[in-house]
Design an enzyme around this catalytic site. Structure first.
Site, short mmCIF file in Angstrom:
data_model
loop_
_atom_site.label_atom_id
_atom_site.label_comp_id
_atom_site.label_asym_id
_atom_site.label_seq_id
_atom_site.Cartn_x
_atom_site.Cartn_y
_atom_site.Cartn_z
N ASP A 186 0.70 -1.25 0.12
CA ASP A 186 0.04 -0.06 -0.17
C ASP A 186 0.77 1.19 0.04
OD1 ASP A 186 -1.79 1.96 0.32
OD2 ASP A 186 -2.42 1.43 2.22
N GLU A 218 -0.83 10.86 0.49
CA GLU A 218 -2.25 10.37 0.48
C GLU A 218 -2.72 9.75 1.98
OE1 GLU A 218 -5.06 7.05 0.26
OE2 GLU A 218 -3.34 6.89 0.81
N GLU A 219 -1.78 9.22 2.52
CA GLU A 219 -1.96 8.41 4.01
C GLU A 219 -2.32 9.56 4.95
OE1 GLU A 219 -2.34 5.52 4.34
OE2 GLU A 219 -1.18 4.38 2.81
ZN LIG Z 1 -3.27 3.38 -0.24
#
Ligand SMILES: [Zn+2]
Length: 366
Positions: A186, A218-219
């Site tokens: 991820d 994003e995280e």
């Molecule tokens: Zn992700």
């Protein structure tokens, strides 16, 4: 569904390279460099926006062809040095969604200004634990990193200070049945998927213009996707990311009916609709493209977690957006597990969709 071992090898080597590299949110330079290198031969233009997202543009053959934004976030969850005590132990802040227990006793890499330094997240040995200690989970605030330093001065001399990034030290390995394990699949799996799509588009006559975007941060709040979506001015967008399967002990099909090895996941909605409700035309486009090439897809209805798609679809006057996701076991741990067949089939799906995009979407009037 394919079983071509050569394409599995190509995907495995991309995933190995990207997941062994490091890039916590806000520190994606290394991944950006790798991506730029790998996309050089299959894009007409490559640039970085002011936040650091990589934007590779492949121009379409038709002036009326739609613009498609592919977004794969380059960042990974990680840690940051917060405080160094007088004995040279590091205390840290978490970046992204960690379950604290996962961090305990991991070996880490501290990315100091003078080079990378190994460290370990230490803890009290069982010999001296009280029965209460043994029962209660250790919180990250009570953990510390030992880099072998003897005092704070020692740490400083290693080029480590508050703000220094930390990642887990876990490298890519092959399991049985084309399944692989490593850290930050991820979203390095999404990044590998995007690069392989661009490679396979090379030499094809595609009407649509493609913006392949490696987004940052994003995280920690879908940040890079916001600015890059604005720049791309796309007519349709796909976030390429990972998601939670419910196919191992400790989780049920009710938590997630998705499985690894069962094909790409086309999200219908995530975060109970608070994140993305995929645009019906995008879902139709993806499902019909999958049917055309006889790739089975899984439909995702998630109640927690979301992707860059949530930020992208709200850009400007709105962008029809969907996702293609790879089921990833033990997500947000350093031992994530993926089936390479899912990436291969996702590549085929996204390539087929791009080839047919002009039948579903048109360039907006400017
Ligand atoms: Zn992700």
């Amino acid at each position: 569904m394919t079983n071509d071992s050569e394409s599995f090898d190509a995907i495995a080597s991309l995933l190995e390279k990207y997941s062994n590299a490091h890039g916590v949110s806000g520190n994606e330079d290394e991944i950006g460099r790798l991506l730029k290198e790998d996309l050089k031969g299959c894009a007409d233009e490559i640039k970085f926006d002011a936040l650091g997202s990589l934007i590779a543009v492949r121009k379409g053959s038709s002036p009326n062809g739609p613009t498609i934004m592919l977004a794969a976030h380059m960042d990974e969850i990680g840690l940051m040095v917060k405080y160094i005590d007088e004995n040279g132990f590091l205390r840290f802040a978490k970046f992204g969604g960690w379950f604290d227990q996962t961090l305990l006793n991991q070996r880490v890499i501290v990315h100091g200004s003078k080079g990378d330094i190994y460290g370990v997240i230490g803890s009290k040995p069982p010999h001296v634990m009280t029965p209460e200690d043994a029962k209660s989970p250790v919180k990250h605030k009570d953990m510390f990193i030992d880099v072998g330093a003897k005092n704070a001065e020692d740490v400083k001399n290693l080029g480590i200070e508050p703000g220094t990034y930390i990642t887990t030290d876990r490298s890519f390995a092959k399991l049985a049945n084309n399944r692989v394990t490593g850290k930050c699949f991820d979203n390095r799996a999404g990044v590998a998927l995007m690069v392989e799509v661009m490679r396979r588009l090379k030499g094809k006559d595609i009407k649509a213009t493609v913006y392949a975007v490696g987004t940052v941060q994003e995280e920690v709040g879908l940040k890079g996707a916001k600015t890059a979506a604005y720049a791309s001015n796309a007519d349709v967008a796909l976030a390429l990311d990972t998601t939670v399967p419910g196919d191992h002990p400790g989780i049920t099909k009710l938590d997630s009916p998705l499985e690894i090895g069962k094909g790409p996941i086309v999200a219908i909605s995530d975060a109970s609709g608070r994140g993305l409700i995929a645009h019906p035309q995008v879902v139709k486009w993806l499902r019909e493209s999958a049917e055309k090439i006889e790739v089975d897809v899984q439909l995702g209805v998630g109640e927690g977690g979301t992707t860059d798609a949530s930020a992208i679809h709200l850009t400007k006057e709105g962008i029809p957006t969907g996702t293609v996701q790879i089921a990833t076991r033990y997500i947000h741990s350093p031992v994530e597990v993926i089936d390479l067949a899912d990436i291969e089939n996702s590549v085929q799906l996204v390539v087929a969709a791009i080839e047919r995009a002009h039948k579903y979407f048109t360039k907006k009037n400017e």
